[in-house]
Scaffold this motif. Structure first.
Motif, PDB file in Angstrom:
ATOM      1  N   LEU A   2      58.354  27.588  73.727  1.00  0.00           N
ATOM      2  CA  LEU A   2      58.807  26.887  72.531  1.00  0.00           C
ATOM      3  C   LEU A   2      58.767  27.883  71.376  1.00  0.00           C
ATOM      4  O   LEU A   2      57.724  28.144  70.822  1.00  0.00           O
ATOM      5  N   ASN A   3      59.956  28.441  71.078  1.00  0.00           N
ATOM      6  CA  ASN A   3      59.969  29.570  70.151  1.00  0.00           C
ATOM      7  C   ASN A   3      60.475  29.227  68.761  1.00  0.00           C
ATOM      8  O   ASN A   3      60.755  30.107  67.959  1.00  0.00           O
ATOM      9  N   SER A   4      60.630  27.956  68.484  1.00  0.00           N
ATOM     10  CA  SER A   4      60.975  27.546  67.124  1.00  0.00           C
ATOM     11  C   SER A   4      60.442  26.134  66.924  1.00  0.00           C
ATOM     12  O   SER A   4      60.168  25.422  67.891  1.00  0.00           O
ATOM     13  N   PHE A   5      60.272  25.755  65.664  1.00  0.00           N
ATOM     14  CA  PHE A   5      59.817  24.394  65.375  1.00  0.00           C
ATOM     15  C   PHE A   5      60.790  23.391  65.982  1.00  0.00           C
ATOM     16  O   PHE A   5      60.411  22.365  66.524  1.00  0.00           O
ATOM     17  N   ARG A   6      62.078  23.723  65.869  1.00  0.00           N
ATOM     18  CA  ARG A   6      63.121  22.811  66.344  1.00  0.00           C
ATOM     19  C   ARG A   6      63.029  22.613  67.859  1.00  0.00           C
ATOM     20  O   ARG A   6      63.048  21.488  68.359  1.00  0.00           O
TER      21      ARG A   6
ATOM     22  N   ALA B 114      61.891  19.362  72.510  1.00  0.00           N
ATOM     23  CA  ALA B 114      61.261  19.303  73.837  1.00  0.00           C
ATOM     24  C   ALA B 114      60.283  18.134  73.915  1.00  0.00           C
ATOM     25  O   ALA B 114      60.202  17.445  74.940  1.00  0.00           O
ATOM     26  N   ILE B 115      59.559  17.914  72.845  1.00  0.00           N
ATOM     27  CA  ILE B 115      58.574  16.819  72.854  1.00  0.00           C
ATOM     28  C   ILE B 115      59.277  15.463  72.900  1.00  0.00           C
ATOM     29  O   ILE B 115      58.911  14.581  73.691  1.00  0.00           O
TER      30      ILE B 115
ATOM     31  N   GLN C 179      70.645  23.907  77.524  1.00  0.00           N
ATOM     32  CA  GLN C 179      70.851  22.617  78.192  1.00  0.00           C
ATOM     33  C   GLN C 179      70.221  21.448  77.451  1.00  0.00           C
ATOM     34  O   GLN C 179      70.474  20.289  77.784  1.00  0.00           O
ATOM     35  N   GLY C 180      69.375  21.767  76.483  1.00  0.00           N
ATOM     36  CA  GLY C 180      68.715  20.718  75.717  1.00  0.00           C
ATOM     37  C   GLY C 180      67.783  19.871  76.563  1.00  0.00           C
ATOM     38  O   GLY C 180      67.664  18.670  76.361  1.00  0.00           O
TER      39      GLY C 180
END
Ligand SMILES: [Zn+2]
Length: 488
Positions: free
Chosen positions: A223-227, A232-233, A261-262
């Motif tokens: 998880l490499n960004s806040f977004r 993902a959560i 792929q989101g």
């Protein structure tokens, strides 16, 4: 059918690269891995050659202590390094030096503001370790291969592990942002996610509301960004809710987040701690931080943003929005502090207004950064002082500020050069007003006969005689008083 209500429990593991000049266990420089030539900062120690010994970087320990203290942790006097064994091409030693059973710091907390009010999120532990190298997987002309860059291998990392005290994506957002702000404030880490100096992993589980026991958890990596973390959560919460609604079991596993792929993708079934065959690092002594060292670090720490927040609100009466903008970046807040220290007579709100409105507007319009603007707090408040004492008016002040920022000249020099000084000297204006009345007997007569607009004309005459530099307010007052006097 009734929908079941679930409670989500989320914990975060955050890896931050510490802002040291050299690596954790050798003297290789820490370089920007996105720009430096591959393998340009590597030695026998960080490339895992046999027969070499690691040495602990004192500065890394100090930065870790600063972070731990700011996170309200207990710093443990004696902690130990351990070997975490696994084979991976970006880890030539075949093990990573980390802290396992005896971390540097434990039992802290971070206060966060959420839409539901203030909350405390417990920090279980913070420990030191070293980063791995970087692999680049290439697929070209039908063949595939991987490139290894060891510039990052051995860079000091602090891993900060929270308890699963977050229950919504809003909690996670507030915690991660607050954590980053604290680390940046202290200069512990750049917290730059684009460059990978701050990385997140989340663990997440769900349980029926009212159930005491935590559900089966999954871990989400990369998880490499806040977004990415928030998406993902939200995605996993959906998946788990659906499964639990159908009476299915959630499988304990490690997942990755695929940006393109989101969705989360299974990486491997969860490894157990004993898969790593942890054992004490035989090449390093215990890490001992004496009380006197902890105290010295405490003393060296700047006032923390939470403390400053209360001071700005209580002592200066600032609004939340102003405080937030001042505290967003420590350099801005420190600049503001320096202004107040240099000019205790200026009202803090005036300084804040000029800083947050006029100064920032110019920087935005001209694409300049606060760090590189080259305007010292002393030069800035010199301008505010001459606006305050009426030497120049507010609008002229804004022009002078723009000129100062563009040319690097002082307010004094610009005002003198451009002849911007307002004349508010009482006797000079009195003389000029008297002269205008004396030189224009005809006009004065028609004024006294009831032609009120003549006063404006006379005002213009005085301002012209003063070459436009007279303080208009003062001129208006004096002229009105003298004309009034003639009526009687
Ligand atoms: Zn090295």
């Amino acid at each position: 059918m009734d929908k079941n209500i679930y409670k989500t429990d989320i914990g975060l593991e955050v890896h931050v690269e510490l802002a040291t000049r050299s690596k954790m266990f050798c003297s290789c420089a820490v370089v920007d891995t996105t720009t430096a030539p591959p393998n340009s900062s590597v030695c026998e120690v960080c490339s895992g050659m046999p027969g070499v010994l690691p040495v602990i970087n004192r500065n890394a320990v100090e930065l870790a202590m600063k972070a731990a203290l700011a996170l309200n942790c207990i710093v443990i006097e004696t902690s130990f390094f351990a070997r975490k064994n696994y084979f991976y091409p970006d880890l030539p030693k075949g093990y990573q030096i980390s802290q396992y059973e005896y971390p540097l710091a434990v039992n802290g907390f971070i206060l966060i503001n959420t839409p539901k009010g203030e909350k405390s999120i417990r920090v279980r532990r913070a420990h030191l370790e070293e980063d791995t190298g970087k692999l680049t997987h290439v697929s070209k002309e039908g063949g595939t291969y991987s490139l290894v860059d060891l510039n990052r291998a051995g860079v000091p990392l602090l891993e900060i592990v929270s308890e699963p005290d977050m229950h919504s994506v809003e909690d996670v957002r507030a915690y991660s942002r607050k954590l980053r702000a604290i680390l940046r404030w202290l200069g512990v880490s750049s917290g730059n996610m684009e460059k990978g100096t701050m990385r997140f992993e989340a663990n997440l589980s769900m349980r029926p509301e009212g159930c005491e026991e935590l559900g089966t958890r999954v871990e989400i990596k990369n998880l490499n960004s806040f977004r990415a973390m928030e998406l993902a959560i939200i995605y996993q919460m959906d998946i788990q809710r659906t499964k639990l609604d159908k009476g299915e079991k959630v499988k304990q596993q490690t997942l990755g987040w695929s940006e393109s792929q989101g969705k989360t993708i299974a990486q491997r079934s969860k490894e157990e701690a004993n898969d790593y065959r942890y054992f004490p690092e035989p090449d390093l002594p215990p890490l001992v931080v004496e009380n006197s060292w902890i105290e010295a670090v405490k003393v060296s720490m700047p006032e923390l943003p939470d403390v400053r927040w209360v001071r700005y609100r209580d002592a200066y009466g600032f609004t939340g929005e102003d405080i937030e903008r001042l505290l967003e970046d420590k350099s801005v807040s420190d600049y503001f502090e320096a202004c107040l220290a240099a000019a205790p007579k200026l009202a803090p709100q005036r300084v804040a207004n000029w800083l947050l409105t006029d100064l920032f507007a110019w920087l935005n319009q001209n694409g300049k950064s606060f760090m590189d603007m080259g305007l010292s707090p002393e030069a800035f408040i010199q301008l505010l002082a001459v606006v305050d004492d009426g030497t120049i008016n507010q609008n002229t002040g804004k022009e002078v500020l723009a000129e100062m920022l563009a040319s690097g000249k002082t307010a004094e020099a610009i005002i003198a050069e451009k002849g911007l000084k307002q004349v508010s000297d009482g006797s000079l204006i009195t003389t000029l007003v008297a002269k205008a009345i004396e030189d224009n007997p005809g006009e004065v007569k028609s004024y006294l006969a009831g032609k009120e607009t003549v006063a404006n004309w006379l005002f213009g005459q005085v301002m012209r005689a003063a070459q436009g530099k007279a303080n208009p307010q003062v001129v208006k007052e004096k002229l009105n008083r003298q004309l009034e006097g003639l009526k009687h």
